[in-house]
Write a protein that holds these residues in place. Structure first.
Motif, PDB file in Angstrom:
ATOM      1  N   THR A  30     -13.166   8.096  -4.861  1.00 43.49           N
ATOM      2  CA  THR A  30     -12.546   9.375  -5.215  1.00 43.49           C
ATOM      3  C   THR A  30     -11.931  10.008  -3.977  1.00 43.49           C
ATOM      4  O   THR A  30     -12.432   9.849  -2.861  1.00 43.49           O
ATOM      5  N   ARG A  31     -10.868  10.743  -4.205  1.00 42.86           N
ATOM      6  CA  ARG A  31     -10.142  11.362  -3.099  1.00 42.86           C
ATOM      7  C   ARG A  31     -10.920  12.544  -2.514  1.00 42.86           C
ATOM      8  O   ARG A  31     -11.634  13.243  -3.221  1.00 42.86           O
ATOM      9  N   ARG A  32     -10.706  12.746  -1.254  1.00 41.97           N
ATOM     10  CA  ARG A  32     -11.259  13.894  -0.540  1.00 41.97           C
ATOM     11  C   ARG A  32     -10.230  15.012  -0.438  1.00 41.97           C
ATOM     12  O   ARG A  32     -10.574  16.145  -0.174  1.00 41.97           O
ATOM     13  N   TRP A  33      -8.971  14.668  -0.590  1.00 44.90           N
ATOM     14  CA  TRP A  33      -7.877  15.636  -0.613  1.00 44.90           C
ATOM     15  C   TRP A  33      -6.702  15.002  -1.339  1.00 44.90           C
ATOM     16  O   TRP A  33      -6.690  13.813  -1.595  1.00 44.90           O
ATOM     17  N   GLY A  34      -5.714  15.810  -1.644  1.00 48.76           N
ATOM     18  CA  GLY A  34      -4.486  15.327  -2.256  1.00 48.76           C
ATOM     19  C   GLY A  34      -4.578  15.174  -3.759  1.00 48.76           C
ATOM     20  O   GLY A  34      -5.543  15.615  -4.386  1.00 48.76           O
ATOM     21  N   THR A  35      -3.564  14.553  -4.325  1.00 50.66           N
ATOM     22  CA  THR A  35      -3.474  14.412  -5.781  1.00 50.66           C
ATOM     23  C   THR A  35      -3.445  12.963  -6.251  1.00 50.66           C
ATOM     24  O   THR A  35      -3.600  12.710  -7.438  1.00 50.66           O
ATOM     25  N   MET A  36      -3.241  12.006  -5.339  1.00 48.45           N
ATOM     26  CA  MET A  36      -3.181  10.606  -5.755  1.00 48.45           C
ATOM     27  C   MET A  36      -4.564  10.093  -6.143  1.00 48.45           C
ATOM     28  O   MET A  36      -5.563  10.467  -5.530  1.00 48.45           O
ATOM     29  N   THR A  37      -4.576   9.209  -7.127  1.00 51.41           N
ATOM     30  CA  THR A  37      -5.789   8.450  -7.409  1.00 51.41           C
ATOM     31  C   THR A  37      -5.870   7.318  -6.385  1.00 51.41           C
ATOM     32  O   THR A  37      -4.883   7.014  -5.697  1.00 51.41           O
ATOM     33  N   VAL A  38      -7.007   6.666  -6.306  1.00 56.41           N
ATOM     34  CA  VAL A  38      -7.143   5.555  -5.371  1.00 56.41           C
ATOM     35  C   VAL A  38      -6.159   4.438  -5.728  1.00 56.41           C
ATOM     36  O   VAL A  38      -5.577   3.803  -4.841  1.00 56.41           O
ATOM     37  N   HIS A  39      -5.927   4.224  -6.995  1.00 55.14           N
ATOM     38  CA  HIS A  39      -4.992   3.183  -7.423  1.00 55.14           C
ATOM     39  C   HIS A  39      -3.557   3.563  -7.049  1.00 55.14           C
ATOM     40  O   HIS A  39      -2.781   2.726  -6.572  1.00 55.14           O
ATOM     41  N   GLU A  40      -3.193   4.824  -7.233  1.00 56.51           N
ATOM     42  CA  GLU A  40      -1.863   5.279  -6.817  1.00 56.51           C
ATOM     43  C   GLU A  40      -1.692   5.144  -5.305  1.00 56.51           C
ATOM     44  O   GLU A  40      -0.609   4.799  -4.822  1.00 56.51           O
ATOM     45  N   MET A  41      -2.762   5.399  -4.557  1.00 57.13           N
ATOM     46  CA  MET A  41      -2.706   5.268  -3.098  1.00 57.13           C
ATOM     47  C   MET A  41      -2.357   3.843  -2.700  1.00 57.13           C
ATOM     48  O   MET A  41      -1.564   3.615  -1.784  1.00 57.13           O
ATOM     49  N   LEU A  42      -2.933   2.857  -3.378  1.00 61.09           N
ATOM     50  CA  LEU A  42      -2.621   1.461  -3.074  1.00 61.09           C
ATOM     51  C   LEU A  42      -1.135   1.180  -3.299  1.00 61.09           C
ATOM     52  O   LEU A  42      -0.489   0.528  -2.474  1.00 61.09           O
ATOM     53  N   CYS A  43      -0.603   1.669  -4.405  1.00 63.09           N
ATOM     54  CA  CYS A  43       0.826   1.470  -4.701  1.00 63.09           C
ATOM     55  C   CYS A  43       1.693   2.169  -3.658  1.00 63.09           C
ATOM     56  O   CYS A  43       2.718   1.625  -3.219  1.00 63.09           O
ATOM     57  N   HIS A  44       1.268   3.365  -3.249  1.00 68.68           N
ATOM     58  CA  HIS A  44       1.993   4.124  -2.222  1.00 68.68           C
ATOM     59  C   HIS A  44       2.041   3.340  -0.911  1.00 68.68           C
ATOM     60  O   HIS A  44       3.099   3.201  -0.292  1.00 68.68           O
ATOM     61  N   LEU A  45       0.903   2.811  -0.477  1.00 68.53           N
ATOM     62  CA  LEU A  45       0.869   2.047   0.776  1.00 68.53           C
ATOM     63  C   LEU A  45       1.761   0.816   0.688  1.00 68.53           C
ATOM     64  O   LEU A  45       2.531   0.525   1.614  1.00 68.53           O
ATOM     65  N   SER A  46       1.687   0.109  -0.421  1.00 67.92           N
ATOM     66  CA  SER A  46       2.503  -1.080  -0.603  1.00 67.92           C
ATOM     67  C   SER A  46       3.990  -0.738  -0.530  1.00 67.92           C
ATOM     68  O   SER A  46       4.764  -1.405   0.165  1.00 67.92           O
ATOM     69  N   ASP A  47       4.388   0.317  -1.231  1.00 66.04           N
ATOM     70  CA  ASP A  47       5.789   0.743  -1.213  1.00 66.04           C
ATOM     71  C   ASP A  47       6.216   1.205   0.181  1.00 66.04           C
ATOM     72  O   ASP A  47       7.350   0.960   0.606  1.00 66.04           O
ATOM     73  N   ALA A  48       5.327   1.873   0.908  1.00 71.22           N
ATOM     74  CA  ALA A  48       5.667   2.361   2.245  1.00 71.22           C
ATOM     75  C   ALA A  48       5.939   1.198   3.196  1.00 71.22           C
ATOM     76  O   ALA A  48       6.861   1.269   4.018  1.00 71.22           O
TER      77      ALA A  48
END
Length: 157
Positions: A30-48
């Motif tokens: 679970t996130r400590r801050w922000g609005t992304m889910t952990v799964h969205e975070m993975l997609c974000h990192l991959s796209d970045a």
């Protein structure tokens, strides 16, 4: 991690540490801050990482906390401070806007690892960062470590 000591993906130990932390990410984190889910975070990192390789190029330069280009880059890559929370990146790397949508958790986590490894091997000079402008290979590898660290800490990793 405050005082991140100049860590960079150019250093094998630093890269290995980030990869180990990534391998420990679970769908239950679970996130400590922000609005992304952990799964969205993975997609974000991959796209970045794709954006750093100009696949696809990110559309337009953005400001970071009112700063642009070289000043924003110096602050983000040089100061031994954790990155602030809540800075919105370009739509191309945001799964809630134009980025990749989560699909299958394990496959998406594996995709981040594969793209990270490719990024380390292939990133070079010349691809501009959407917030920082001109970047050298060293800049990109420093940014990559900081970006991974920021989001892994977001989920307690």
């Amino acid at each position: 991690m405050a005082g991140n000591g100049g860590r960079t993906l150019a250093n094998r130990d630093d890269a290995a540490s980030v990869l180990t932390r990534l391998s420990r990410v679970t769908a239950e984190d679970t996130r400590r801050w922000g609005t992304m889910t952990v799964h969205e975070m993975l997609c974000h990192l991959s796209d970045a990482f794709r954006a750093g390789l100009a696949e696809p190029p990110v559309a337009k330069p953005m400001r970071v906390m009112g700063l642009r280009g070289p000043v924003a880059k110096w602050v983000a890559l040089s100061l031994p401070l954790p990155w602030p929370h809540g800075i919105r990146g370009p739509a191309e790397v945001d799964p809630k806007r134009g980025g990749t949508k989560p699909a299958e958790f394990a496959a998406d986590r594996d995709r981040v690892e594969a793209r990270l490894r490719r990024f380390i091997a292939e990133v070079g000079d010349g691809v501009p960062h959407p917030m920082f402008g001109a970047m050298t290979r060293a800049d990109w590898l420093r940014w990559g470590w900081l970006h991974m660290d920021h989001h892994l800490r977001q989920f307690g990793r």
